[in-house]
Motif scaffolding. Structure first.
Motif, mmCIF file in Angstrom:
data_model
loop_
_atom_site.group_PDB
_atom_site.id
_atom_site.type_symbol
_atom_site.label_atom_id
_atom_site.label_comp_id
_atom_site.label_asym_id
_atom_site.label_seq_id
_atom_site.Cartn_x
_atom_site.Cartn_y
_atom_site.Cartn_z
ATOM 1 N N ALA A 263 -17.324 -1.142 -29.078
ATOM 2 C CA ALA A 263 -15.894 -1.381 -28.853
ATOM 3 C C ALA A 263 -15.517 -1.173 -27.397
ATOM 4 O O ALA A 263 -14.709 -1.928 -26.834
ATOM 5 C CB ALA A 263 -15.073 -0.470 -29.761
ATOM 6 N N ASN A 264 -16.052 -0.121 -26.778
ATOM 7 C CA ASN A 264 -15.824 0.159 -25.359
ATOM 8 C C ASN A 264 -17.167 0.399 -24.679
ATOM 9 O O ASN A 264 -18.030 1.085 -25.228
ATOM 10 C CB ASN A 264 -14.956 1.400 -25.161
ATOM 11 N N SER A 265 -17.322 -0.177 -23.493
ATOM 12 C CA SER A 265 -18.573 -0.029 -22.759
ATOM 13 C C SER A 265 -18.268 0.289 -21.299
ATOM 14 O O SER A 265 -17.834 -0.591 -20.551
ATOM 15 C CB SER A 265 -19.417 -1.307 -22.856
ATOM 16 N N ASP A 266 -18.430 1.557 -20.932
ATOM 17 C CA ASP A 266 -18.252 1.995 -19.541
ATOM 18 C C ASP A 266 -16.878 1.594 -19.002
ATOM 19 O O ASP A 266 -16.747 1.017 -17.932
ATOM 20 C CB ASP A 266 -19.370 1.404 -18.669
ATOM 21 N N VAL A 267 -15.827 1.938 -19.766
ATOM 22 C CA VAL A 267 -14.454 1.606 -19.366
ATOM 23 C C VAL A 267 -13.925 2.657 -18.392
ATOM 24 O O VAL A 267 -14.106 3.857 -18.594
ATOM 25 C CB VAL A 267 -13.530 1.518 -20.589
ATOM 26 N N HIS A 268 -13.253 2.164 -17.342
ATOM 27 C CA HIS A 268 -12.629 3.046 -16.359
ATOM 28 C C HIS A 268 -11.138 2.710 -16.277
ATOM 29 O O HIS A 268 -10.751 1.537 -16.211
ATOM 30 C CB HIS A 268 -13.279 2.867 -14.983
ATOM 31 N N LEU A 269 -10.317 3.745 -16.288
ATOM 32 C CA LEU A 269 -8.868 3.559 -16.201
ATOM 33 C C LEU A 269 -8.274 4.755 -15.468
ATOM 34 O O LEU A 269 -8.508 5.908 -15.843
ATOM 35 C CB LEU A 269 -8.256 3.458 -17.602
ATOM 36 N N THR A 270 -7.514 4.465 -14.412
ATOM 37 C CA THR A 270 -6.827 5.513 -13.669
ATOM 38 C C THR A 270 -5.337 5.222 -13.663
ATOM 39 O O THR A 270 -4.903 4.156 -13.205
ATOM 40 C CB THR A 270 -7.341 5.601 -12.215
ATOM 41 N N VAL A 271 -4.556 6.159 -14.205
ATOM 42 C CA VAL A 271 -3.103 6.010 -14.297
ATOM 43 C C VAL A 271 -2.466 7.097 -13.453
ATOM 44 O O VAL A 271 -2.664 8.293 -13.698
ATOM 45 C CB VAL A 271 -2.634 6.135 -15.761
ATOM 46 N N ARG A 272 -1.695 6.691 -12.447
ATOM 47 C CA ARG A 272 -1.041 7.659 -11.578
ATOM 48 C C ARG A 272 0.197 8.244 -12.254
ATOM 49 O O ARG A 272 0.852 7.578 -13.066
ATOM 50 C CB ARG A 272 -0.640 7.005 -10.260
ATOM 51 N N ALA A 273 0.500 9.475 -11.909
ATOM 52 C CA ALA A 273 1.695 10.117 -12.449
ATOM 53 C C ALA A 273 2.940 9.371 -11.992
ATOM 54 O O ALA A 273 3.057 8.968 -10.839
ATOM 55 C CB ALA A 273 1.754 11.574 -11.991
ATOM 56 N N GLY A 274 3.863 9.158 -12.932
ATOM 57 C CA GLY A 274 5.132 8.531 -12.599
ATOM 58 C C GLY A 274 5.087 7.033 -12.453
ATOM 59 O O GLY A 274 5.978 6.449 -11.840
ATOM 60 N N GLU A 275 4.066 6.368 -13.037
ATOM 61 C CA GLU A 275 4.012 4.909 -12.974
ATOM 62 C C GLU A 275 3.979 4.317 -14.380
ATOM 63 O O GLU A 275 3.710 5.008 -15.373
ATOM 64 C CB GLU A 275 2.787 4.427 -12.193
ATOM 65 N N VAL A 276 4.281 3.028 -14.458
ATOM 66 C CA VAL A 276 4.075 2.253 -15.671
ATOM 67 C C VAL A 276 2.793 1.466 -15.475
ATOM 68 O O VAL A 276 2.721 0.590 -14.608
ATOM 69 C CB VAL A 276 5.257 1.305 -15.950
ATOM 70 N N HIS A 277 1.787 1.797 -16.243
ATOM 71 C CA HIS A 277 0.476 1.172 -16.095
ATOM 72 C C HIS A 277 0.188 0.352 -17.352
ATOM 73 O O HIS A 277 0.084 0.892 -18.449
ATOM 74 C CB HIS A 277 -0.605 2.235 -15.903
ATOM 75 N N ALA A 278 0.079 -0.966 -17.197
ATOM 76 C CA ALA A 278 -0.185 -1.851 -18.331
ATOM 77 C C ALA A 278 -1.688 -1.992 -18.552
ATOM 78 O O ALA A 278 -2.463 -2.041 -17.597
ATOM 79 C CB ALA A 278 0.438 -3.219 -18.087
ATOM 80 N N VAL A 279 -2.059 -2.047 -19.821
ATOM 81 C CA VAL A 279 -3.438 -2.340 -20.205
ATOM 82 C C VAL A 279 -3.410 -3.621 -21.030
ATOM 83 O O VAL A 279 -2.770 -3.678 -22.082
ATOM 84 C CB VAL A 279 -4.072 -1.195 -21.011
ATOM 85 N N CYS A 280 -4.083 -4.657 -20.535
ATOM 86 C CA CYS A 280 -4.073 -5.973 -21.179
ATOM 87 C C CYS A 280 -5.488 -6.375 -21.569
ATOM 88 O O CYS A 280 -6.467 -5.956 -20.943
ATOM 89 C CB CYS A 280 -3.495 -7.032 -20.233
ATOM 90 N N GLY A 281 -5.563 -7.218 -22.571
ATOM 91 C CA GLY A 281 -6.856 -7.736 -23.012
ATOM 92 C C GLY A 281 -6.670 -8.450 -24.327
ATOM 93 O O GLY A 281 -5.722 -8.187 -25.065
#
Length: 517
Positions: free
Chosen positions: A22-40
């Motif tokens: 389902a997931n293979s070596d996924v990287h995600l960095t979300v900064r404090a105080g932002e709206v971070h979209a994840v699409c796919g």
């Protein structure tokens, strides 16, 4: 306002299930105080990734860091303690409890149950735009207010990082604008949002950063101000953004569905949830029903399908040979056997048996018909073979037909349902939110199949909260308000904003008759 330090970092996240990575070596960095979209696209691994972050599942490999501290969540309670909350696409509220009770449930120890709790709820309600009586039953609220209750519920538990899973799927344009205003206001207060969505125009409107996942792996993170929706779509699925637009007319004079003077009472009162509803759908026509959720669309569909008993009225279906059949007193199976295909609004509740195999789900509603039955005896071998055909033709991504339907992503579940319902040679297709929560690739396939069936003479009754979809696919649009069909709109000229105004009763002059406005 965004900060430089990350609120959340996911590094090298890998999650395997039998036969599927389902997931293979996924990287995600979300900064404090932002709206971070994840699409796919559906099946890309977004939901699995969010379940891992929320403690519903554990990764096989990789690390999670929250505000610089490495964590390993065993369950959602651990995530909540770390300040992470999740607003699910399918709301997790008890309809028979009040707003106050829903917020308090399971969190009684945080602020007590008295004045301190009420003061905190009122404070959060003000910041999120929830303007309802805390003692109102949730079942009395519209979908936008229910969503705000969910947001207040997670904030009440101390969340500063909020996961929003497909938050605009059931909202009209004005409600989307109001939600985005709330998100922006909360962002300025230091809240962090992870925004899961398939609606790329909305992603570009609200997000500070967008991370795209394809086939379980991170493709990249981009600034939405520097890319187009088409470019995002190409990152997601390798193709251009699909359009629901239907250019040619295939509407005939032959009526397939006739509903006359349908009236349906609420289960707990004499109030009419459907009030003197009449409509016709012709062969080769898509009749779209627009309305804010809770105005009778669900009840209309369920009355036509025989899932609710109307107080008065008549429902007739005309088959391909021109024979009229009165369905008013028939059960649901008999109506399906008469030629109605049904894409249910809630695929989990009414469309699938989640713990049963794909081939068993192929049988549902067709257990008396070929190729899965000879009328008396089921043929499992034939059901398996026909399911393989649907899997191939509708691009249902699965290791095999023995897999439980609950193991598939939402989009693949929906493609299986659409394939099943269009495989029964229906004369009428009732499609309730046929692309809700599916990616652009699944959207394109479902739209293509509906358009192709329409060209072959299929009559379609379409209910959708996606106004672009409703306008693009429909030949005619009827607006439902407070259980009545109040007006008609021309898809060739109406805009989503105008349609949204009619749905909420705001546009009196152009759309609504004087007795309703």
């Amino acid at each position: 306002m965004t900060e430089s330090r990350p609120a959340v970092e996911l590094k090298g996240i890998t999650k395997r299930f039998p036969g599927v990575v389902a997931n293979s070596d996924v990287h995600l960095t979300v900064r404090a105080g932002e709206v971070h979209a994840v699409c796919g696209e559906n099946g890309a691994g977004k939901s699995t990734l969010m379940k891992i972050l929320y403690g519903m599942q554990q990764p096989d490999e990789g690390t999670i860091t929250v505000h610089g501290e490495a964590v390993r969540f065993r369950n959602p309670q651990d995530a909540i303690k770390a300040g992470i909350g999740m607003v699910h696409q399918h709301f997790m509220l008890a309809d028979n409890l009040s707003v106050r009770e829903n917020i308090l449930l399971g969190a009684e120890s945080l602020h007590g149950i008295g004045q301190k709790a009420t003061a905190r709820m009122a404070e959060l309600a003000e910041s999120t735009g929830l303007r309802v009586n805390l003692d109102s039953l949730v079942e009395q609220l519209g979908v936008a207010d229910r969503q705000r209750v969910e947001i207040v519920k997670v904030l009440y538990r101390g969340a500063r990082i909020v996961i929003l899973d497909e938050p605009t799927a059931v909202l009209v344009p004005q409600e989307v604008d109001a939600l985005f205003d709330t998100v922006r206001r909360m962002r300025e207060q230091g809240y962090t949002f992870i925004f899961i969505s398939h609606k790329l125009d909305e992603v570009r409107q609200i997000a500070d950063q967008v991370t795209v996942i394809r086939r379980g792996t991170t493709v990249g993170t981009v600034d939405p101000r520097t890319v187009s929706s088409r470019e995002l779509a190409e990152m997601m699925v390798g193709s251009e953004l699909p359009s629901p637009e239907t250019r040619e007319s295939t509407v005939t004079d032959r009526v397939v569905l006739r509903v006359e003077n349908l009236r349906l009472k609420a289960e707990d009162s004499e109030r009419a949830v459907l009030d003197d509803v009449s409509l016709t759908v012709r062969a080769g026509e898509v009749l779209g029903i627009a309305g804010v959720e809770g105005n009778g669309q669900t009840e209309l569909v369920e009355a036509i399908m025989g899932m609710r008993k109307a107080a008065t009225g008549r429902i007739e279906l005309v088959d391909a040979e021109g024979r009229t059949r009165d369905l008013t007193k028939l059960g649901t199976l008999a109506r399906r056997e008469a030629g109605i295909g049904y894409i249910a609004e809630d695929r989990h509740r009414h469309g699938l048996l989640l713990n049963r195999s794909l081939w068993m789900n192929r049988i549902l509603g067709y257990q008396t018909r070929k190729p899965v039955s000879n009328g008396r005896i089921l043929d499992p071998a034939a059901a398996r073979e026909d399911t393989r055909r649907i899997v191939a033709e509708y691009d249902v991504r699965t290791p095999g037909v023995e897999v439980a339907s609950g193991a598939l992503s939402g989009g693949n579940q929906q493609k299986l349902i659409v394939g099943r319902e269009l495989s029964g040679d229906p004369v009428l297709l009732i499609a309730s939110h046929p692309t809700r929560g599916v990616d652009v690739g699944a959207q394109a396939l479902i739209w293509d199949r509906i358009r192709a069936a329409r060209r072959q003479g299929l009559a379609v009754l379409l209910i959708s909260a996606d106004l672009d979809e409703l306008i693009g696919l429909s030949d005619t649009i009827r607006v439902m308000l407070r259980g009545r069909l109040v007006t008609e709109a021309d898809p060739a000229t109406v805009t989503p904003t105008e349609l949204g105004s009619a749905m909420t009763g705001a546009d009196e002059g152009r759309f609504l008759p004087e007795d309703v406005a």
